[in-house]
Design a protein around this motif. Structure first.
Motif, short mmCIF file in Angstrom:
data_model
loop_
_atom_site.label_atom_id
_atom_site.label_comp_id
_atom_site.label_asym_id
_atom_site.label_seq_id
_atom_site.Cartn_x
_atom_site.Cartn_y
_atom_site.Cartn_z
N GLY A 57 -2.00 -0.26 0.27
CA GLY A 57 -1.53 0.95 -0.39
C GLY A 57 -0.06 1.28 -0.13
O GLY A 57 0.47 2.22 -0.71
N ASP A 58 0.58 0.50 0.73
CA ASP A 58 1.99 0.75 1.06
C ASP A 58 2.86 0.34 -0.13
O ASP A 58 2.92 -0.83 -0.49
CB ASP A 58 2.37 -0.06 2.30
CG ASP A 58 3.81 0.16 2.74
OD1 ASP A 58 4.58 0.84 2.02
OD2 ASP A 58 4.17 -0.36 3.81
N PRO A 62 5.85 -5.94 -0.27
CA PRO A 62 6.14 -6.88 -1.37
C PRO A 62 4.85 -7.42 -1.99
O PRO A 62 3.84 -7.59 -1.32
CB PRO A 62 6.92 -8.01 -0.68
CG PRO A 62 7.44 -7.42 0.59
CD PRO A 62 6.44 -6.37 0.99
N ASN A 63 4.92 -7.70 -3.28
CA ASN A 63 3.74 -8.13 -4.02
C ASN A 63 3.12 -9.41 -3.47
O ASN A 63 1.90 -9.55 -3.48
CB ASN A 63 4.06 -8.32 -5.50
CG ASN A 63 4.15 -7.00 -6.23
OD1 ASN A 63 3.56 -6.02 -5.80
ND2 ASN A 63 4.89 -6.97 -7.32
N HIS A 64 3.93 -10.33 -2.99
CA HIS A 64 3.36 -11.58 -2.49
C HIS A 64 2.54 -11.35 -1.22
O HIS A 64 1.57 -12.04 -0.97
CB HIS A 64 4.44 -12.64 -2.25
CG HIS A 64 5.34 -12.38 -1.10
ND1 HIS A 64 6.39 -11.48 -1.17
CD2 HIS A 64 5.36 -12.89 0.15
CE1 HIS A 64 7.01 -11.46 0.00
NE2 HIS A 64 6.41 -12.30 0.82
N MET A 70 -4.94 -8.18 -0.14
CA MET A 70 -6.02 -7.77 -1.06
C MET A 70 -7.21 -8.72 -0.94
O MET A 70 -8.36 -8.29 -0.95
CB MET A 70 -5.53 -7.73 -2.51
CG MET A 70 -4.72 -6.51 -2.87
SD MET A 70 -5.66 -4.99 -2.88
CE MET A 70 -6.83 -5.29 -4.17
N GLY A 71 -6.93 -10.01 -0.84
CA GLY A 71 -8.00 -10.99 -0.68
C GLY A 71 -8.78 -10.75 0.60
O GLY A 71 -10.01 -10.79 0.61
N ALA A 72 -8.06 -10.50 1.68
CA ALA A 72 -8.71 -10.21 2.96
C ALA A 72 -9.49 -8.91 2.88
O ALA A 72 -10.61 -8.82 3.42
CB ALA A 72 -7.67 -10.15 4.08
N LEU A 73 -8.94 -7.91 2.22
CA LEU A 73 -9.62 -6.63 2.05
C LEU A 73 -10.91 -6.81 1.26
O LEU A 73 -11.96 -6.27 1.63
CB LEU A 73 -8.71 -5.62 1.38
CG LEU A 73 -9.30 -4.24 1.08
CD1 LEU A 73 -9.79 -3.56 2.35
CD2 LEU A 73 -8.26 -3.37 0.38
N ASP A 74 -10.86 -7.56 0.18
CA ASP A 74 -12.06 -7.80 -0.63
C ASP A 74 -13.16 -8.46 0.19
O ASP A 74 -14.33 -8.07 0.11
CB ASP A 74 -11.73 -8.66 -1.86
CG ASP A 74 -10.87 -7.95 -2.88
OD1 ASP A 74 -10.77 -6.71 -2.83
OD2 ASP A 74 -10.27 -8.64 -3.74
N LEU A 75 -12.79 -9.45 0.99
CA LEU A 75 -13.77 -10.13 1.83
C LEU A 75 -14.36 -9.18 2.87
O LEU A 75 -15.57 -9.18 3.12
CB LEU A 75 -13.10 -11.33 2.52
CG LEU A 75 -14.01 -12.28 3.29
CD1 LEU A 75 -15.05 -12.90 2.37
CD2 LEU A 75 -13.18 -13.35 3.95
#
Length: 87
Positions: A57-58, A62-64, A70-75
């Motif tokens: 959410g920061d 940077p987008n990369h 996001m991938g780690a958060l989804d998992l």
């Protein structure tokens, strides 16, 4: 033993998303092997979800970096949902 594929801490002091993926996978394995109490796993995953959520959410991130987190958060969210079913 250090995993050579992990990203080092960046100049901003943030760990790479691989560190978070490793943490989630470690907790997932511990749950599957019954080597961690479900309550402890839930607490750790809750903390990871909260931390990753704040990082994603920061607006200055940077987008990369954001996509990896996001991938780690989804998992982590998937594991959190599975842990909730252990009640």
């Amino acid at each position: 033993m250090k995993n050579e594929t992990q990203e080092p801490l960046g100049s901003d002091g943030l760990p790479g998303h691989d560190y978070f993926l490793d943490a989630v996978n470690h907790i997932d394995e511990a749950v599957e092997n019954n080597t961690i109490a479900p309550g402890a796993a839930k607490g750790i995953i809750f903390s990871l979800v909260e931390t990753l959520g704040a990082m994603v959410g920061d607006p200055d991130l940077p987008n990369h970096l954001k996509s990896g987190y996001m991938g780690a958060l989804d998992l982590a969210v998937e594991l959190e949902a599975r842990l909730e079913k252990l009640r």
